[in-house]
Design an enzyme around this catalytic site. Structure first.
Site, PDB file in Angstrom:
ATOM      1  N   THR A 171      42.896   2.761 -56.338  1.00  0.00           N
ATOM      2  CA  THR A 171      43.254   3.206 -57.686  1.00  0.00           C
ATOM      3  C   THR A 171      44.046   2.139 -58.435  1.00  0.00           C
ATOM      4  OG1 THR A 171      43.253   5.510 -57.068  1.00  0.00           O
ATOM      5  CG2 THR A 171      44.769   4.915 -58.806  1.00  0.00           C
ATOM      6  N   ARG A 199      35.888  17.267 -56.278  1.00  0.00           N
ATOM      7  CA  ARG A 199      37.242  16.916 -55.814  1.00  0.00           C
ATOM      8  C   ARG A 199      37.996  16.081 -56.860  1.00  0.00           C
ATOM      9  NH1 ARG A 199      40.498  12.100 -54.916  1.00  0.00           N
ATOM     10  NH2 ARG A 199      42.108  12.693 -53.439  1.00  0.00           N
ATOM     11  N   GLY A 201      41.810  14.074 -57.499  1.00  0.00           N
ATOM     12  CA  GLY A 201      43.032  13.614 -56.840  1.00  0.00           C
ATOM     13  C   GLY A 201      44.246  13.773 -57.738  1.00  0.00           C
ATOM     14  N   ASP A 202      45.273  13.013 -57.442  1.00  0.00           N
ATOM     15  CA  ASP A 202      46.523  13.091 -58.205  1.00  0.00           C
ATOM     16  C   ASP A 202      46.462  12.310 -59.519  1.00  0.00           C
ATOM     17  OD1 ASP A 202      46.311  10.775 -56.494  1.00  0.00           O
ATOM     18  OD2 ASP A 202      48.351  10.264 -57.096  1.00  0.00           O
ATOM     19  N   THR A 222      49.500   5.578 -56.389  1.00  0.00           N
ATOM     20  CA  THR A 222      48.250   5.350 -55.651  1.00  0.00           C
ATOM     21  C   THR A 222      48.473   5.784 -54.209  1.00  0.00           C
ATOM     22  OG1 THR A 222      46.728   3.729 -54.744  1.00  0.00           O
ATOM     23  CG2 THR A 222      48.922   2.917 -55.308  1.00  0.00           C
ATOM     24  N   GLY A 223      47.483   6.461 -53.661  1.00  0.00           N
ATOM     25  CA  GLY A 223      47.631   6.914 -52.283  1.00  0.00           C
ATOM     26  C   GLY A 223      46.776   8.134 -52.036  1.00  0.00           C
ATOM     27  N   GLY A 225      45.679  11.326 -52.529  1.00  0.00           N
ATOM     28  CA  GLY A 225      45.925  12.189 -53.677  1.00  0.00           C
ATOM     29  C   GLY A 225      46.375  13.603 -53.349  1.00  0.00           C
TER      30      GLY A 225
END
Ligand code: ASP
Length: 303
Positions: A171, A199, A201-202, A222-223, A225
């Site tokens: 990301t 799906r 993510g964050d 970033t990671g 999510g």
């Protein structure tokens, strides 16, 4: 005083799996993004315009998992998420699960500025992008042999992975403080390889992957999510500063090196506070990252 910090994703980025040539390409991608955003700040432009320009540059760079370099979903397509937030008025815009929108962060910006909504998803978001005259690109533009192989592997193993081979979360994001004292943040991603069921993510979730508030800080994450959503990472850092009086560094330490670790949330973030302090914490092996101030311009990958 102006400040800009960017990331191109966190994860298991090992020196041993990097060639000098590839590393130079990544550094070039980060430097180009710093240049794109910082030149706006230098000439008195807004933090919102600066984070947007930095993220557009990162989206156009094929090695990061956002825009052009987005990973494949389960259906063999690309579904992108992006968001942007203006800390001066708490306005925000985000889009989720869009395909073929060339620069999802521009869609997030249009949603913030030109719609009465904060988050639009899928076909509706694409329709809004068309109405706003945003650029679309065909599937070939998003095709990347490395991503395709990652997806084939994930399909075979029936796994859903965060940038599969090297466990890298690719990301991209940016945070900025402009000369008027305003903060802004933006994040953009292709999400997880082989993802299905729509799906999300964050990254498109305000407060989880992105947050900006002139009273506290601007954050882009970033990671993994799912864990970043559960920990409401970006807003939690802002809250720790606002309600508990923690410094940016202290708040980042609590969230990235304690709370996230306790629930198994791997990743990192870039953050700037209203005084211009910069923090780039991560709990993974590495994070593509960089920052620019009046005095220095730095890009880094490893710990
Ligand atoms: N946070 C992103 C997501 O879960 C992935 C990433 O950071 O690369 O969609």
């Amino acid at each position: 005083m102006v400040r800009l910090a960017i990331h191109g994703g966190a994860g298991t980025i090992l020196r041993s799996s990097m060639t000098a040539e590839l590393q130079a390409q990544y550094e070039q991608g980060l430097n180009d993004a710093l240049q794109a955003g910082y030149s706006i700040l230098q000439t008195g432009g807004s933090a919102v315009d600066a984070v947007q320009a930095a993220v557009v540059s990162l989206e156009d760079f094929p090695l990061f998992n956002a825009g052009r370099g987005s990973v494949f979903n389960n259906a063999g397509g690309h579904e992108m998420d992006a968001s942007i937030m203006d800390g001066s008025n708490l306005k925000a815009g985000a889009s989720s699960g869009t395909s073929n929108v060339k620069n999802p962060v521009l869609l997030a910006r249009a949603i913030m500025d030109k719609s009465e909504h904060v988050l639009l998803c899928g076909k509706g978001a694409e329709q809004f992008a068309k109405q706003q005259g945003l650029a679309f690109a065909d599937d070939n533009y998003f095709y990347n042999q490395h991503r395709y192989e990652q997806w084939q592997q994930a399909l075979k193993e029936d796994t859903v992975s965060l940038d599969h081979n090297d466990k890298k979360f690719g990301t991209v994001g940016a945070v900025a403080l402009d000369a008027h004292g305003n903060l802004a943040a933006a994040t953009s991603t292709g999400g997880m390889t082989n993802k299905k069921y729509g799906r999300m993510g964050d990254s498109p979730i305000i407060g989880a992957g992105t947050y900006a508030n002139n009273n506290t800080c601007a954050i882009s994450c970033t990671g993994h999510g799912e864990l970043f959503i559960r920990a409401v990472v970006a807003y939690d850092i802002s809250c720790l500063m606002e309600y508990k009086g923690l410094t940016l560094q202290e708040a980042c330490d609590v969230v990235v090196h304690d709370k996230l670790i306790k629930i198994g949330g791997e990743g990192g973030l870039v953050a700037i506070d209203k005084q211009g302090n910069i923090c780039l914490p991560f709990n993974s092996e590495g994070m593509y990252r960089g920052y620019a101030t009046e005095r220095e311009r730095v890009v880094m990958i490893y710990k």
